[in-house]
Design a protein around this motif. Structure first.
Motif, PDB file in Angstrom:
ATOM      1  N   VAL A   1       0.165  -0.659  26.757  1.00  0.00           N
ATOM      2  CA  VAL A   1      -1.115  -0.749  26.039  1.00  0.00           C
ATOM      3  C   VAL A   1      -2.188  -1.026  27.097  1.00  0.00           C
ATOM      4  N   PHE A   2      -3.307  -0.290  26.988  1.00  0.00           N
ATOM      5  CA  PHE A   2      -4.342  -0.407  28.012  1.00  0.00           C
ATOM      6  C   PHE A   2      -5.690  -0.787  27.398  1.00  0.00           C
ATOM      7  N   GLN A   3      -6.549  -1.274  28.279  1.00  0.00           N
ATOM      8  CA  GLN A   3      -7.891  -1.673  27.837  1.00  0.00           C
ATOM      9  C   GLN A   3      -8.646  -0.481  27.247  1.00  0.00           C
ATOM     10  N   THR A   4      -8.468   0.692  27.870  1.00  0.00           N
ATOM     11  CA  THR A   4      -9.245   1.863  27.428  1.00  0.00           C
ATOM     12  C   THR A   4      -8.440   2.774  26.500  1.00  0.00           C
ATOM     13  N   TYR A   5      -7.388   2.281  25.932  1.00  0.00           N
ATOM     14  CA  TYR A   5      -6.564   2.919  24.892  1.00  0.00           C
ATOM     15  C   TYR A   5      -5.778   4.142  25.394  1.00  0.00           C
ATOM     16  N   ASN A   6      -6.448   5.030  26.154  1.00  0.00           N
ATOM     17  CA  ASN A   6      -5.812   6.244  26.690  1.00  0.00           C
ATOM     18  C   ASN A   6      -5.158   7.100  25.602  1.00  0.00           C
ATOM     19  N   LEU A   7      -5.897   7.338  24.542  1.00  0.00           N
ATOM     20  CA  LEU A   7      -5.399   8.214  23.464  1.00  0.00           C
ATOM     21  C   LEU A   7      -5.944   9.619  23.687  1.00  0.00           C
ATOM     22  N   PHE A   8      -5.152  10.615  23.327  1.00  0.00           N
ATOM     23  CA  PHE A   8      -5.631  11.991  23.427  1.00  0.00           C
ATOM     24  C   PHE A   8      -6.684  12.236  22.346  1.00  0.00           C
ATOM     25  N   PRO A   9      -7.919  12.553  22.733  1.00  0.00           N
ATOM     26  CA  PRO A   9      -8.992  12.683  21.741  1.00  0.00           C
ATOM     27  C   PRO A   9      -8.771  13.817  20.742  1.00  0.00           C
ATOM     28  N   ALA A  10      -8.015  14.835  21.140  1.00  0.00           N
ATOM     29  CA  ALA A  10      -7.833  15.987  20.253  1.00  0.00           C
ATOM     30  C   ALA A  10      -6.747  15.750  19.207  1.00  0.00           C
ATOM     31  N   LEU A  11      -5.931  14.738  19.416  1.00  0.00           N
ATOM     32  CA  LEU A  11      -4.815  14.514  18.497  1.00  0.00           C
ATOM     33  C   LEU A  11      -5.176  13.467  17.444  1.00  0.00           C
ATOM     34  N   THR A  12      -4.594  13.594  16.295  1.00  0.00           N
ATOM     35  CA  THR A  12      -4.766  12.572  15.263  1.00  0.00           C
ATOM     36  C   THR A  12      -4.007  11.317  15.701  1.00  0.00           C
ATOM     37  N   ALA A  13      -4.302  10.226  15.004  1.00  0.00           N
ATOM     38  CA  ALA A  13      -3.589   8.979  15.302  1.00  0.00           C
ATOM     39  C   ALA A  13      -2.080   9.217  15.186  1.00  0.00           C
ATOM     40  N   LEU A  14      -1.690   9.938  14.137  1.00  0.00           N
ATOM     41  CA  LEU A  14      -0.264  10.203  13.911  1.00  0.00           C
ATOM     42  C   LEU A  14       0.334  10.973  15.097  1.00  0.00           C
ATOM     43  N   ASP A  15      -0.368  12.010  15.541  1.00  0.00           N
ATOM     44  CA  ASP A  15       0.163  12.831  16.636  1.00  0.00           C
ATOM     45  C   ASP A  15       0.200  12.057  17.951  1.00  0.00           C
ATOM     46  N   ASN A  16      -0.797  11.195  18.168  1.00  0.00           N
ATOM     47  CA  ASN A  16      -0.788  10.386  19.384  1.00  0.00           C
ATOM     48  C   ASN A  16       0.463   9.525  19.454  1.00  0.00           C
ATOM     49  N   VAL A  17       0.848   8.987  18.320  1.00  0.00           N
ATOM     50  CA  VAL A  17       2.043   8.123  18.285  1.00  0.00           C
ATOM     51  C   VAL A  17       3.313   8.980  18.321  1.00  0.00           C
ATOM     52  N   ALA A  18       3.307  10.042  17.513  1.00  0.00           N
ATOM     53  CA  ALA A  18       4.528  10.849  17.372  1.00  0.00           C
ATOM     54  C   ALA A  18       4.879  11.568  18.672  1.00  0.00           C
ATOM     55  N   HIS A  19       3.850  11.928  19.444  1.00  0.00           N
ATOM     56  CA  HIS A  19       4.130  12.693  20.660  1.00  0.00           C
ATOM     57  C   HIS A  19       5.074  11.942  21.604  1.00  0.00           C
TER      58      HIS A  19
END
Lengths: 243, 397
Positions: free
Chosen positions: A95-113
């Motif tokens: 877990v990071f301060q800047t989240y590092n989530l893929f902006p194009a993916l939904t929350a579900l896809d970010n986790v599922a990937h």
């Protein structure tokens, strides 16, 4: 009691030097650290003290110049890069301060990937990711992209991503730094809940308020461990036990 | 604790990255459209340049291809079909003397001058063909091969010729030219049929006619032609036939149809520099496309470095990370390539109407597909290199 818990991280005599010759910069000086299952450990210290370097070494993201690191019983010093990557894949969440989530993916896809990367089938990954998002209170935001979420919600997605694969150890870097205090507490409660008999959390932070959630606080200064004490959470629990 | 997704040591490969790579590409519409336009532009340019090149080749050798035959007999030193010299009437008995020759067809091909209304002079190519009456066991090639109006037999009468639909305006003929007259080399000829899309490499109008009419227009004696086209009983005897003819008439040259075709194509397409110019344009299209695609992929990679480093931190392999770029490059190649292909095929008809032959055959399409694939591969190299050099520890910076 903590002494008999399984060590998730065992670092012995770890030193790290960047550069050579005139540019040689020692960052860590023979640091030893043990992170045990069943504990939320805080690594605290001023900027430039070497705490981020230390967690990146114990997480197998970079090599120590000297010393030995065991992660979940595996000696990283003797492993190839791909073997270390395999250990990280199986054992760690980040877990990071800047989240590092893929902006194009939904929350579900970010986790599922990440789950698919770990070998889950698409259906299995989606189901587990949805469950993880529900656990962090974002079940109804699964279809939203990071741009449509608040900072706290993004961090909760990042936590869901880190926890969904049920890692042995979650490593976090200033996870509450970008959040208001109320949201920060909610995030820490989620991480606290991950601590179990075979799992632990190791966080780097400047924020002394997080000690309330910690079993141990390790202090580092100028590349040396200068303190290792019980956190408020354990102290409170021990006091409650004594009473 | 039992791990829900225990690591079995297998590298998962590129598939889990496909979704994430394509979603990231589709998310940034501006960059996506720019890159697709780049690939489509390169594909259109490539297909049209290759198609025009192929069209030039086919136009340059069209007459040879349709007259056919196994061997062509010509005056010694003839390099290209358009520059032949008359052969004497006696040549026929020499070229038909080898036992393996099943049939000999005469061809007259010469430039002529046409006087248009208003007294302006223009060039035409006079094509005299043999309607073939002997050797009936062999199929007779149809010359002219593409008729919009009339039949080859309409040319039996004296001084009857064809004109092409694309040359009607140029020759100042009425929209329906059948029955109109033209002054060729000072003699009046009459349009009896109309061909469709039969053009010479130099865009000089072809006028097809039977041999007697052609001989009259260019003052050849009866029996004289520029070429004798030989159909053999067996292809294996070609060398023997050439040797026999060469021994009897040293001033004659015998070439296989394939060799003469290649020489003619080389003369017009390579010798004129047209091939080089087209190749350069195609290369330019590829370079522009490569730069646009490379810029897009690189920008997308840089924008997602943190996320990619996060995946590396949680154990993504080098091949998985590289496939992030690979899937995007593949998508751009396929979608941009298909869009470019559709545009090129749509443009083909318009260019044909404008008098430019564009041949988009399987060979051209295969070369274009391989070139676009190579373009996208080259364009992705810098991004893949950057991804592979990414350090997982970047996530903490």
């Amino acid at each position: 009691m903590s002494d008999v818990r399984v060590p998730l991280v065992r670092a012995e005599g770890v030193s790290k030097v960047y550069g050579t010759g005139a540019l040689r910069t020692p960052v860590l000086h023979s640091v030893s650290l043990e992170v045990r299952a069943g504990e939320l450990t805080l690594l605290m210290g001023p900027s430039g003290s070497g705490k981020t370097t230390l967690i990146s070494i114990v997480a197998g993201l970079q090599r120590a110049s000297e010393g030995r690191v065991e992660l979940c019983g595996e000696d990283l010093s003797r492993m190839s890069e791909s073997q270390v990557a395999r250990v990280r894949r199986a054992r760690l969440g980040f877990v990071f301060q800047t989240y590092n989530l893929f902006p194009a993916l939904t929350a579900l896809d970010n986790v599922a990937h990440v789950l698919r990367m770990k070998g889950a089938s698409p259906r299995e990954a989606d189901a587990t990711a949805r469950e993880a998002l529900t656990r962090v209170g974002l079940g109804d935001r699964a279809g939203h992209r990071p741009g449509e979420l608040s900072g706290g919600q993004k961090q909760r997605v990042a936590i869901a991503r880190a926890l969904a694969g049920r890692p042995s150890l979650v490593i976090g870097d200033e996870v509450t730094a970008a959040l208001d205090s109320h949201t920060g507490i909610a995030v820490m409660e989620l991480l606290r809940a991950h601590v179990g008999p075979a799992t632990g959390v190791l966080l780097v932070t400047h924020d002394h308020r997080l000690e309330a959630f910690a079993d141990r606080v390790v202090e580092i200064e100028d590349g040396r461990v200068v303190g290792d004490r019980a956190g408020s959470f354990r102290a409170t629990r021990e006091e409650a036990g004594a009473a | 604790m039992r791990h829900p997704f225990p690591d079995d040591g297998r590298v998962r490969g590129a598939r889990p990255m496909r979704h994430i790579a394509l979603q990231s590409l589709l998310f940034d519409r501006g960059k996506l459209l720019g890159a697709l336009a780049g690939v489509a532009f390169a594909t259109v340019l490539l297909l049209l340049q290759l198609g025009i090149y192929q069209g030039f080749l086919s136009t340059a050798s069209a007459l040879l291809d349709h007259v056919g035959g196994d061997l062509w007999v010509m005056a010694k030193g003839t390099e290209v079909i358009d520059n032949g010299e008359p052969l004497s009437a006696g040549a026929r008995s020499i070229v038909t003397s080898p036992a393996c020759v099943a049939r000999a067809r005469g061809v007259v091909l010469s430039f002529g001058a046409v006087r248009k209304p208003g007294n302006a002079l223009d060039g035409v190519q006079i094509v005299g063909f043999d309607p073939v009456t002997d050797g009936a066991a062999l199929p007779a090639p149809t010359v002219p091969w593409e008729l919009a109006r009339g039949l080859p037999s309409d040319l039996h009468a004296p001084l009857r010729v064809t004109v092409d639909t694309t040359d009607i305006a140029k020759l100042h003929l009425p929209a329906d030219p059948v029955g109109s007259s033209l002054q060729v080399n000072g003699r009046a000829v009459y349009v009896a049929a109309v061909t469709r899309g039969i053009r010479s490499f130099a865009l000089t109008p072809f006028l097809f006619m039977e041999l007697p009419t052609a001989r009259r227009l260019i003052d050849l004696a009866p029996g004289e032609v520029h070429y004798w086209v030989l159909d053999l009983r067996a292809r294996g005897c070609a060398a023997e036939v050439a040797r026999e003819i060469g021994a009897r008439a040293p001033d004659l040259e015998v070439r296989t149809a394939a060799d003469f075709r290649a020489r003619t194509q080389d003369f017009w397409v390579k010798g004129s520099g047209a091939g080089t110019a087209l190749g350069f344009s195609a290369l330019l299209g590829l370079v522009v496309g490569t730069v646009i695609v490379a810029q897009t992929l690189y920008a997308l990679t840089r924008e997602h470095e943190k996320e990619l480093a996060t995946l590396k931190a949680v154990g993504a392999s080098a091949s998985e990370l590289a496939s992030f770029v690979g899937w995007q490059a593949l998508f751009l190649a396929v979608v941009g390539g298909l869009a470019g292909g559709a545009i090129a095929f749509a443009a083909q008809r318009s260019l044909l109407d404008a008098g430019l032959t564009v041949v988009l055959d399987a060979e051209v399409v295969v070369v274009a597909v391989l070139s676009v694939a190579m373009m996208c591969t080259v364009a992705s190299l810098a991004s893949i290199r950057r991804v592979l050099r990414l350090e997982a520890v970047e996530v903490f910076k």
